[in-house]
Design an enzyme around this catalytic site. Structure first.
Site, short mmCIF file in Angstrom:
data_model
loop_
_atom_site.label_atom_id
_atom_site.label_comp_id
_atom_site.label_asym_id
_atom_site.label_seq_id
_atom_site.Cartn_x
_atom_site.Cartn_y
_atom_site.Cartn_z
CG HIS A 1 50.53 -112.06 7.95
ND1 HIS A 1 51.05 -111.45 7.68
CD2 HIS A 1 50.38 -112.74 9.26
CE1 HIS A 1 51.59 -110.72 8.96
NE2 HIS A 1 51.38 -111.63 9.79
CG HIS B 1 55.33 -107.69 7.98
ND1 HIS B 1 55.97 -108.74 7.83
CD2 HIS B 1 54.09 -107.86 7.13
CE1 HIS B 1 55.24 -109.90 7.06
NE2 HIS B 1 54.23 -109.29 6.86
CD GLU C 1 59.89 -111.20 5.42
OE1 GLU C 1 60.62 -110.83 5.22
OE2 GLU C 1 58.75 -111.81 5.47
CB THR D 1 60.41 -112.33 1.66
OG1 THR D 1 59.29 -112.70 2.21
CG2 THR D 1 62.36 -112.45 2.17
CB CYS E 1 59.19 -115.28 -1.80
SG CYS E 1 58.28 -115.06 -2.08
CB SER F 1 48.71 -111.41 3.30
OG SER F 1 48.86 -111.60 2.63
CB SER F 2 52.91 -108.03 3.15
OG SER F 2 53.69 -107.27 2.10
CG ASN F 3 51.83 -112.55 -0.43
OD1 ASN F 3 51.16 -112.49 -0.87
ND2 ASN F 3 51.97 -113.18 1.15
CB SER G 1 49.36 -116.62 3.49
OG SER G 1 48.52 -115.67 3.12
#
Length: 325
Positions: free
Chosen positions: A46, A129, A131, A169, A199, A227-229, A272
């Site tokens: 992402h 999402h 994932e 994650t 993660c 981008s979730s993170n 990412s």
């Protein structure tokens, strides 16, 4: 106490995690090995810049397996896919390369294992999402999505003695544990996954932001909005006491008005994000007097993942053929 003078607190670690690095290199190597085009189901990671760069090299990103011409090569993104997608690819006689992050694969295997043992699986994650869709597809009859603490009241299970939680994650560690705590209050016999699902890279980047947050008037997170993170890093910065925090894809998205009254800028990037984008922001800040850069180090990262097995096989075969000539 915030120190006088303009400075940048630069998070370490930041940017690419091992799973993203592996996925991006996999697309590049596949293009070299097989030639363009290489089809990729969903964005490989992402990040707009990464996707555009790979498109220029010959990657074609599609939303559905049906968009890939029969007999072509398709790569599955780092977020993973459900078993039905593998079946769709087989029906279209597609050669597949699975670039799913090994840490996501671990969660998939946990879902299969607990489903085989007839557990109800409470998957903590964000609805829609990629994932989450992939993990849910491993055991759709056993998995219930829990999208934050607010969902807990409506969760029902068949047997409160056989309930386990798993998670996406890339979530916020704190928010995930808040959801877990709420689930445990409702289901006291809830068991946890055998190892942490969030993660290592997501956790390390959040820890670094927490360390800088209270000292930063402004935290800039480099990353794409899907981008979730990266989105979580903005939330973590604000929770840690940052005066403000914004998500940008690059320096061109920074609003100069954000710097009013700011002496300390925290800077990090999602898992990412290539380092060139962070360097662009550092240069932009330097031009505005933020030349003093201090590293805020939360952890050392040395994890690497090997390329997808399908790609390794063909690269080895080519190397062996060349050696015989």
């Amino acid at each position: 106490m915030r120190r006088a003078g303009k400075r940048v607190l630069l998070a370490a670690p930041r940017g690419y995690c091992a799973g993203v690095d592996r996925a991006v290199i996999a697309v590049e190597k596949a293009l070299e090995q097989y030639g363009a085009p290489i089809y990729v189901r969903h964005e490989i990671v992402h990040n707009k810049y990464v996707v555009r760069t790979l498109e220029k090299k010959g990657a074609i990103f599609v939303d559905k397996t049906a968009e890939v011409p029969e007999g072509s090569i398709v790569m599955f993104s780092a977020h993973g896919v459900a078993p039905v997608v593998h079946e769709e690819a087989a029906e279209r006689r597609l050669a597949t390369i699975d670039a799913t992050c090994p840490l996501v694969t671990k969660v998939h295997k946990e879902a299969v294992r607990f489903a085989n043992e007839d557990y109800d699986i409470l998957l903590i994650g964000h609805d829609g999402h990629e994932e989450v869709i992939g993990t849910s597809g491993e055991a759709p009859d056993h998995i219930t999505l829990v999208d934050g603490p607010g969902d807990v009241a409506g969760v029902e299970v068949r047997d409160e003695s056989k309930v386990v939680w798993l998670s996406q994650t890339t979530l916020s560690v704190d928010e995930t544990m808040e959801t877990v705590d709420a689930l445990k209050q409702k289901f006291p016999q809830l068991i946890s996954p055998p190892s942490d699902d969030i993660c290592y890279a997501t956790q390390n980047r959040q820890i670094a932001v927490k360390q800088m947050g209270a000292d930063a008037d402004l935290v800039i997170v480099v990353g794409s909005k899907n981008s979730s993170n990266s989105v979580r890093l903005v939330e973590v910065a604000l929770g840690a006491g940052a005066g403000a925090s914004h998500l940008v894809d690059g320096a061109d998205e920074i609003d100069e008005a954000w710097l009013e009254g700011v002496s300390t800028v925290g800077l990090t990037s999602g898992a990412s994000v290539p380092e060139v984008l962070v360097e662009g922001v550092l240069e932009w800040l330097s031009q505005r007097g933020f030349e003093d850069v201090e590293i805020v180090k939360a952890a050392e990262e040395s994890i690497t993942f090997s390329l997808p097995k399908e790609l390794r096989r063909d690269l080895r075969a080519e190397a062996a053929a060349l050696a015989e000539k």
